[in-house]
Design a protein around this motif. Structure first.
Motif, PDB file in Angstrom:
ATOM      1  N   ALA A  51      42.491  18.837 -27.364  1.00 55.63           N
ATOM      2  CA  ALA A  51      41.942  17.478 -27.480  1.00 55.63           C
ATOM      3  C   ALA A  51      40.764  17.317 -26.532  1.00 55.63           C
ATOM      4  O   ALA A  51      40.661  18.023 -25.521  1.00 55.63           O
ATOM      5  CB  ALA A  51      43.022  16.452 -27.161  1.00 55.63           C
ATOM      6  N   GLY A  52      39.896  16.375 -26.858  1.00 51.29           N
ATOM      7  CA  GLY A  52      38.747  16.124 -25.991  1.00 51.29           C
ATOM      8  C   GLY A  52      38.017  14.853 -26.365  1.00 51.29           C
ATOM      9  O   GLY A  52      38.352  14.196 -27.357  1.00 51.29           O
ATOM     10  N   GLY A  53      37.026  14.507 -25.564  1.00 50.58           N
ATOM     11  CA  GLY A  53      36.284  13.269 -25.794  1.00 50.58           C
ATOM     12  C   GLY A  53      37.075  12.080 -25.278  1.00 50.58           C
ATOM     13  O   GLY A  53      37.903  12.211 -24.376  1.00 50.58           O
ATOM     14  N   ASP A  54      36.837  10.927 -25.873  1.00 50.56           N
ATOM     15  CA  ASP A  54      37.428   9.691 -25.353  1.00 50.56           C
ATOM     16  C   ASP A  54      38.952   9.649 -25.441  1.00 50.56           C
ATOM     17  O   ASP A  54      39.585   8.917 -24.684  1.00 50.56           O
ATOM     18  CB  ASP A  54      36.844   8.483 -26.095  1.00 50.56           C
ATOM     19  CG  ASP A  54      35.422   8.179 -25.641  1.00 50.56           C
ATOM     20  OD1 ASP A  54      34.945   8.865 -24.715  1.00 50.56           O
ATOM     21  OD2 ASP A  54      34.800   7.260 -26.205  1.00 50.56           O
ATOM     22  N   VAL A  83      28.603  10.363 -25.060  1.00 55.31           N
ATOM     23  CA  VAL A  83      28.525  11.272 -26.204  1.00 55.31           C
ATOM     24  C   VAL A  83      28.483  12.717 -25.717  1.00 55.31           C
ATOM     25  O   VAL A  83      29.201  13.587 -26.213  1.00 55.31           O
ATOM     26  CB  VAL A  83      27.264  10.941 -27.038  1.00 55.31           C
ATOM     27  CG1 VAL A  83      26.950  12.045 -28.028  1.00 55.31           C
ATOM     28  CG2 VAL A  83      27.429   9.602 -27.756  1.00 55.31           C
ATOM     29  N   ILE A  84      27.667  12.973 -24.705  1.00 57.56           N
ATOM     30  CA  ILE A  84      27.462  14.363 -24.287  1.00 57.56           C
ATOM     31  C   ILE A  84      28.690  14.935 -23.581  1.00 57.56           C
ATOM     32  O   ILE A  84      28.999  16.118 -23.743  1.00 57.56           O
ATOM     33  CB  ILE A  84      26.178  14.495 -23.419  1.00 57.56           C
ATOM     34  CG1 ILE A  84      25.789  15.959 -23.222  1.00 57.56           C
ATOM     35  CG2 ILE A  84      26.295  13.796 -22.094  1.00 57.56           C
ATOM     36  CD1 ILE A  84      25.291  16.658 -24.454  1.00 57.56           C
ATOM     37  N   LEU A  85      29.417  14.105 -22.837  1.00 57.15           N
ATOM     38  CA  LEU A  85      30.644  14.615 -22.208  1.00 57.15           C
ATOM     39  C   LEU A  85      31.674  14.939 -23.284  1.00 57.15           C
ATOM     40  O   LEU A  85      32.393  15.937 -23.200  1.00 57.15           O
ATOM     41  CB  LEU A  85      31.201  13.602 -21.207  1.00 57.15           C
ATOM     42  CG  LEU A  85      30.423  13.503 -19.892  1.00 57.15           C
ATOM     43  CD1 LEU A  85      30.934  12.339 -19.056  1.00 57.15           C
ATOM     44  CD2 LEU A  85      30.515  14.794 -19.081  1.00 57.15           C
ATOM     45  N   ALA A  86      31.719  14.100 -24.310  1.00 58.90           N
ATOM     46  CA  ALA A  86      32.637  14.354 -25.431  1.00 58.90           C
ATOM     47  C   ALA A  86      32.258  15.668 -26.115  1.00 58.90           C
ATOM     48  O   ALA A  86      33.123  16.484 -26.462  1.00 58.90           O
ATOM     49  CB  ALA A  86      32.569  13.196 -26.420  1.00 58.90           C
ATOM     50  N   MET A  87      30.956  15.890 -26.262  1.00 51.92           N
ATOM     51  CA  MET A  87      30.501  17.130 -26.889  1.00 51.92           C
ATOM     52  C   MET A  87      30.842  18.338 -26.019  1.00 51.92           C
ATOM     53  O   MET A  87      31.215  19.402 -26.519  1.00 51.92           O
ATOM     54  CB  MET A  87      28.988  17.071 -27.132  1.00 51.92           C
ATOM     55  CG  MET A  87      28.622  16.136 -28.272  1.00 51.92           C
ATOM     56  SD  MET A  87      26.840  15.986 -28.431  1.00 51.92           S
ATOM     57  CE  MET A  87      26.386  17.670 -28.816  1.00 51.92           C
ATOM     58  N   SER A  97      35.674  12.503 -36.527  1.00 53.10           N
ATOM     59  CA  SER A  97      34.360  13.121 -36.740  1.00 53.10           C
ATOM     60  C   SER A  97      33.298  12.560 -35.809  1.00 53.10           C
ATOM     61  O   SER A  97      32.128  12.496 -36.149  1.00 53.10           O
ATOM     62  CB  SER A  97      33.938  12.953 -38.197  1.00 53.10           C
ATOM     63  OG  SER A  97      33.644  11.589 -38.469  1.00 53.10           O
ATOM     64  N   GLY A  98      33.733  12.141 -34.625  1.00 56.92           N
ATOM     65  CA  GLY A  98      32.763  11.679 -33.623  1.00 56.92           C
ATOM     66  C   GLY A  98      32.078  12.864 -32.961  1.00 56.92           C
ATOM     67  O   GLY A  98      32.255  14.014 -33.382  1.00 56.92           O
TER      68      GLY A  98
END
Lengths: 152, 500
Positions: free
Chosen positions: B460-463, B471-475, B178-179
């Motif tokens: 899949a995505g984010g870290d 945070v914004i790249l993950a979003m 839930s990040g």
């Protein structure tokens, strides 16, 4: 210290060392639990075989020279703890440490042999071998510096 | 599609926008000084972990700053935004005083505007692409400050808008983690009519936003409001549920989930592997920050303990290192130090964080590298052996790499050491899902820009894909994954009659 009677002797020794390194990585690849680390060690083994082929070419008459430029030594390997090679879940960070340390040992060996060499051609050959190992180590150190110590 | 050039141009031609464009001349807009963010005084803010450093802008300040924006024909700022916020449109809404309208524009593409307004590195993204920077060599419009203002205004007004939702289509999708990436994905999928459930391993929703970022930068209450908004959109949250352990992906498939988004983050701390690193008193930044941020260990009433020390050393130069060292200061350290092996110019931390840290009395030992930890008889760290570094000649990549200086070793007293040298992806999903392709770094391999893994129904995505990013790249990954999963699910389940 091992005695060498000819330049061919020296090259045979170095070629065998590269083969031993390749065998070491192949064995590690076989032990790894995760496919991506199997692939990593198989890649390292291939790189060692590439080094062996380069030395074989020299043995077959290809010319070589000792570069004047000093190969950079980031000394990252110097302060890190040894990796337990009996583990089956080695991480990529540990794989790089392992490889850096192996190359460092090889570099030191050839450097020592160069210092102990009594004739100029042998000395030159050992120095070239030491430089090759320093380059291999730098390749792993740069990867470690860029990808592991990302925030440091 | 909604971000097409035509859409942007048509929006810009709206009557109210044209009126604003005519109202103030370009040279008058340029004459306005960029607004400064108000800050709590350093000596006050270091007394508490829960006092936010940046205070925000007043409505008048925000409207004036919004007037600086030229409402460019070609808004390059938008190209710098990983979630494609319609930046001129929200800013012009602020200029005309319609702050709730501005907040609604933010929510068109961002699930977490109040979060992004606080923690996004705007100076390297949208603001770096601002007309003022690119063409005039002047300070950019304070896009980040304005974003935060609009989102905060809406929250404080109590009139919180919920984005328009498509008709429910009955297709169940699961989000793992839930990040920021998972929340962004969940928001977009809910908007498209999917039945979204987010599974979180911890007891709180928010991932790194809650356990990683201190409240003096991002108050948990701000995160909670954004999560509540997702709940209103129909997103379900299940906490204390570890996918890969509590249940497998196959178990979830049996429960009717048709596709999965893995946003499980990079919560595996990395250590340096130097002698003495196992001594007591040395911990990862993940552990240190989680104890304080998530478990409230800074409070006397908390059941979670935290090591407090007179001399605290934080190893690393990223935002996590800054968060850790500033936390140490707030926990009472007399000397809170950063030990970083490169020079200050190369620190990956945001300039603002370094600036705030310095204001708070943090010491910076740059070009300094730990090589050994020395412990006392109780195996508690007491000193760090460090060596000075110098930057070598640029290598083939053009980068100058730090090289130790012979004979430069010395020791620093330290009773607490926090290691913040980087993180690795959480290994649970990569290691537990058969057939999932994983890189040597432990990240999940995905098709670039589609975010689809080697298993078609798993995105899949984010870290967990990037191995440690913002945070914004993950979003942004969450949004891309949602758009592509929507296409995948529509083709598979919704274009023809298929029993769900």
């Amino acid at each position: 210290m091992k005695e060498f009677n000819s330049l061919e002797d020296i090259l045979d020794f170095a070629i065998n060392e590269e083969q031993l390194a390749a065998d070491f990585y192949t064995e590690l690849a076989g032990k790894m639990k995760h496919q991506e680390m199997k692939n990593t060690f198989e890649q390292y083994a291939l790189e060692e075989l590439g080094h062996r082929a380069k030395l074989e070419a020299i043995k077959n008459g290809k010319k070589y020279k000792v570069s004047e430029a000093k190969i950079a030594d980031l000394k990252i390997a110097d302060y890190l703890l040894d990796v337990d090679v009996d583990k089956t879940n080695i991480t990529y960070q540990e794989a790089l440490i392992l490889a850096m340390k192996k190359e460092k040992i090889a570099f030191r060996l050839y450097n020592d042999l160069a210092s102990a060499a009594i004739d100029e051609p042998s000395k030159k050959l050992f120095l070239m071998l030491a430089q090759e190992e320093a380059k291999h180590k730098l390749r792993f150190e740069v990867e470690y510096d860029s990808n592991i110590l990302t925030e440091n | 599609m909604e971000r097409s050039e035509e859409y942007i141009k048509n929006e810009r031609k709206q009557e109210w926008r044209v009126e604003l464009q005519k109202k103030t001349k370009a040279k008058d807009r340029m004459a306005i000084e960029r607004v400064e963010m108000h800050e709590m005084a350093p000596e006050e803010r270091i007394k508490s972990q829960r006092v936010e450093v940046n205070i925000g802008l007043s409505k008048e300040e925000a409207m004036l700053e919004a007037t600086r924006c030229m409402d460019c024909v070609n808004p390059t700022c938008m190209e710098g935004c990983p979630v494609s916020i319609n930046i001129p449109k929200f800013i012009k809404n602020i200029e005309r005083g319609d702050i709730l309208g501005a907040a609604a524009v933010l929510k068109e593409t961002s699930a977490l505007p109040a979060v992004c307004g606080r923690v996004c590195p705007q100076e390297a993204q949208c603001e770096a692409r601002c007309f003022y920077v690119e063409k005039l060599n002047l300070k950019s419009v304070a896009i980040g400050h304005l974003e935060r203002f609009a989102a905060d205004f809406e929250r404080e007004s109590g009139v919180i808008s919920v984005p328009e939702l498509a008709e429910p289509n009955g297709v169940k999708v699961a989000v793992i983690g839930s990040g920021p990436s998972g929340l962004s994905f969940a928001g977009d999928m809910a908007k498209s009519g999917y039945d979204v459930t987010v599974f979180e391993a911890l007891h709180e929703i928010g991932g790194v936003l809650k356990y990683g970022i201190p409240e003096f930068r991002l108050p948990n209450a701000v995160v909670d409001v954004e999560i509540e908004n997702l709940r209103k959109m129909g997103v379900k949250f299940i906490t204390n549920y570890i996918v890969g352990q509590t249940a497998s992906l196959d178990d979830l498939k049996k429960e009717g989930f048709k596709a999965f988004y893995v946003g499980s983050g990079a919560g595996l701390p990395r250590f340096m592997n130097i002698p003495g690193e196992n001594s007591n008193g040395i911990m990862s930044s993940n552990e240190y920050l989680t104890r304080v941020n998530l478990m409230g260990a800074d409070s006397e009433e908390s059941d979670t303990p935290i090591l407090r020390g007179k001399n605290v050393v934080v190893v690393g130069g990223g935002n996590t290192a800054m968060d850790s060292v500033r936390t140490a200061k707030r926990l009472g350290a007399e000397r809170a130090m950063i030990v970083y092996r490169r020079s200050e110019e190369e620190m990956p931390a945001r300039l603002e964080e370094v600036h705030h840290a310095k204001q708070e009395g943090i010491e910076f030992l740059t070009l300094t590298n730990p090589i050994e930890y020395i412990a006392d008889d109780n195996h508690r760290v007491s000193q760090i052996k460090v060596q000075k570094m110098e930057l070598g000649e640029p290598d083939a990549s053009g980068r100058r790499r730090p090289i130790p200086m012979e004979g430069s070793e010395y020791t620093i007293d330290a009773t607490v050491v926090v290691v913040a040298v980087g993180v690795s992806p959480n290994p649970l999903i990569p290691n537990s899902v058969e057939g999932l392709e994983v890189s040597k770094w432990g990240t999940i391999e995905v098709v670039k820009d589609k975010m689809q893994s080697s298993i078609p129904e798993v995105f899949a995505g984010g870290d967990i894909v990037r191995g440690g990013a913002t945070v914004i790249l993950a979003m942004g990954d969450g949004r891309k994954a949602a758009a592509n999963m929507d296409v995948y699910l529509k083709e598979k389940y919704l274009s023809k009659k298929v029993e769900l």
